[in-house]
Design an enzyme around this catalytic site. Structure first.
Site, PDB file in Angstrom:
ATOM      1  N   HIS A  98       0.866  -1.192   0.000  1.00 48.10           N
ATOM      2  CA  HIS A  98       0.000   0.000   0.000  1.00 48.10           C
ATOM      3  C   HIS A  98       0.897   1.235   0.000  1.00 48.10           C
ATOM      4  O   HIS A  98       1.299   1.723   1.051  1.00 48.10           O
ATOM      5  CB  HIS A  98      -0.922  -0.040   1.233  1.00 48.10           C
TER       6      HIS A  98
ATOM      7  N   GLU B 232     -10.895   3.723   6.224  1.00 50.81           N
ATOM      8  CA  GLU B 232      -9.824   4.629   6.687  1.00 50.81           C
ATOM      9  C   GLU B 232     -10.538   5.748   7.461  1.00 50.81           C
ATOM     10  O   GLU B 232     -10.402   5.861   8.680  1.00 50.81           O
ATOM     11  CB  GLU B 232      -9.046   5.189   5.490  1.00 50.81           C
TER      12      GLU B 232
ATOM     13  N   HIS C  12      -9.491   1.132  -1.025  1.00 51.25           N
ATOM     14  CA  HIS C  12      -9.406   1.801   0.270  1.00 51.25           C
ATOM     15  C   HIS C  12     -10.804   1.745   0.893  1.00 51.25           C
ATOM     16  O   HIS C  12     -11.800   2.080   0.226  1.00 51.25           O
ATOM     17  CB  HIS C  12      -9.022   3.273   0.100  1.00 51.25           C
TER      18      HIS C  12
ATOM     19  N   HIS D 162       1.284   4.775  -2.512  1.00 55.04           N
ATOM     20  CA  HIS D 162       0.907   5.565  -3.692  1.00 55.04           C
ATOM     21  C   HIS D 162       2.193   6.178  -4.216  1.00 55.04           C
ATOM     22  O   HIS D 162       2.836   6.967  -3.501  1.00 55.04           O
ATOM     23  CB  HIS D 162      -0.079   6.657  -3.311  1.00 55.04           C
TER      24      HIS D 162
ATOM     25  N   ASP E 156       1.910   4.066   2.697  1.00 56.55           N
ATOM     26  CA  ASP E 156       0.864   4.917   2.105  1.00 56.55           C
ATOM     27  C   ASP E 156       1.465   6.037   1.241  1.00 56.55           C
ATOM     28  O   ASP E 156       1.526   5.886   0.027  1.00 56.55           O
ATOM     29  CB  ASP E 156      -0.056   5.470   3.209  1.00 56.55           C
ATOM     30  N   ASP E 157       1.861   7.141   1.877  1.00 54.81           N
ATOM     31  CA  ASP E 157       2.442   8.282   1.154  1.00 54.81           C
ATOM     32  C   ASP E 157       3.669   8.751   1.941  1.00 54.81           C
ATOM     33  O   ASP E 157       3.634   9.775   2.639  1.00 54.81           O
ATOM     34  CB  ASP E 157       1.408   9.410   1.067  1.00 54.81           C
TER      35      ASP E 157
END
Ligand code: ADE
Ligand code: ZN
Length: 347
Positions: A26, A209, A206, A28, A287-288
């Protein structure tokens, strides 16, 4: 199987978390754009930024929720114009991943963020694919791309994106659903996910969340996804927790993201240990990472520093990440035996 690792002393955990082979499921790729690279690409492409310096941009990374992050994340992605930009961004991620002993990475990309600005789908996919190939040959990292639909846009837009993507079908393994969760439930994308399923694409979304447990249920029942990205709000529905455990549905949890986006106030309040205790197939992901203060190993380190987790949990989390990946069983078995060796040496 794993309890025997509980006796490994806590002071050995940081080294073990670093050394263990792991998959990242996961992430991005646009969320790996560090402020320095944003400024370098802006200069290379003649794009004006609304922040005067790298420091000023980094200071703006104080988020209150998912949307406050997404606004700045889409602005950051505006510097990506050419194939080389996508390549350079992904290559920078792979170098970080190598340092964290990531053996396999499944990367999300958001084509609509770029096609909306006039960047061709082909430019995006070619830049990312060449970085994936380079990661394989120069770093020995296996990787795959998962194309995400932006859920704040319409299902019709998602269908158009799928059409643009199909000539490059061999370059991505699946589709996901990301962006603003609240008010954009999974069922909004029922038909496009059904089409992707027919095409043999792997499916993730997703859910849970910021959105309620019903979004997780509908991602499973309507979209028929194989993994849930985030999913931390499942704990609000005990029957759902039981179902996820029974089915072995992986959750790709992103602890630092959850803190930065105020899903939990502090890491000590994160429910990752609760999810593991409930028998869920939990994985740890970044994630980011450029926006949330750390790549995958920082996510492991900060989670283990804040929660009552020992080496047996480390083994389970790394093994889950390998098992939950979309690679064939032979590759999984190879990485799991590497993982076993690392833990056997530590025990
Ligand atoms: N896009 C990038 N990061 C995201 C996240 N954490 N949730 C939803 N969409 C995203
Ligand atoms: Zn995400």
């Amino acid at each position: 199987m794993t309890a025997k690792f509980s006796s490994i002393p806590a002071d050995r955990l940081p080294d073990l978390l670093q050394a263990m082979p792991k998959a990242e499921l996961h992430m991005h790729i646009e969320g790996s754009l560090e402020p320095e690279l944003i400024f370098a690409l802006a200069q290379r492409n003649g794009v004006a930024l609304s922040y005067p310096s790298v420091e000023a941009l980094r200071e703006a990374y104080a988020f209150t929720d998912l949307q406050s992050f997404l606004d700045i994340y889409y602005a950051g992605a505006s510097v990506l114009l050419k194939e080389a930009d996508f390549h350079d961004m992904a290559w920078a991620y792979f170098l970080r991943a190598k340092a964290d002993n990531v053996v396999h990475a499944e990367l999300f990309f958001d084509p609509q963020t770029h096609t909306e600005r006039g960047v061709a789908f082909e430019t995006v996919i070619r830049g990312l694919t060449s970085a994936c190939e380079r990661a394989r040959s120069e770093l020995g990292i296996s990787s795959a791309l998962i194309m995400c639909f932006l859920r704040h846009l319409s299902e019709e837009d998602a269908f158009k994106t799928l059409e643009q993507a199909l000539p490059y079908r061999e370059h991505f393994i699946g589709v996901g659903l990301d962006s603003s969760e609240r008010g954009h439930p999974p069922e909004k994308f029922a038909r496009v996910f059904a089409k992707c399923r027919e095409l043999g694409l792997r499916l993730v979304a997703h859910a849970g969340e910021e959105g309620p447990p019903e979004y997780i249920i509908n991602a499973l029942d309507v979209l028929k996804v194989e993994r849930i990205d985030h999913g931390v709000r499942c704990v609000e529905d005990p029957a759902l927790v039981q179902r996820l455990a029974q089915q072995g549905t992986p959750l790709t949890v992103c602890p630092l993201s959850n803190i930065k986006l105020c899903v939990f106030k502090t890491m000590a309040e994160h429910n990752l240990r609760t999810l593991l205790d409930a028998g869920l197939k939990v994985t740890i992901n970044s994630d980011d990472p450029a926006y949330f203060g750390g790549y995958v190993n920082e996510n492991y380190l900060e989670t283990f520093a804040a929660l009552p987790l020992d080496a047996s949990h480390a083994y389970t989390l790394a093994r889950n990440s390998l098992e939950a990946s979309f690679v064939d069983e032979a590759h999984k078995a190879g990485w799991i035996s590497q993982l076993d060796e690392v833990f056997a040496r530590a025990a």
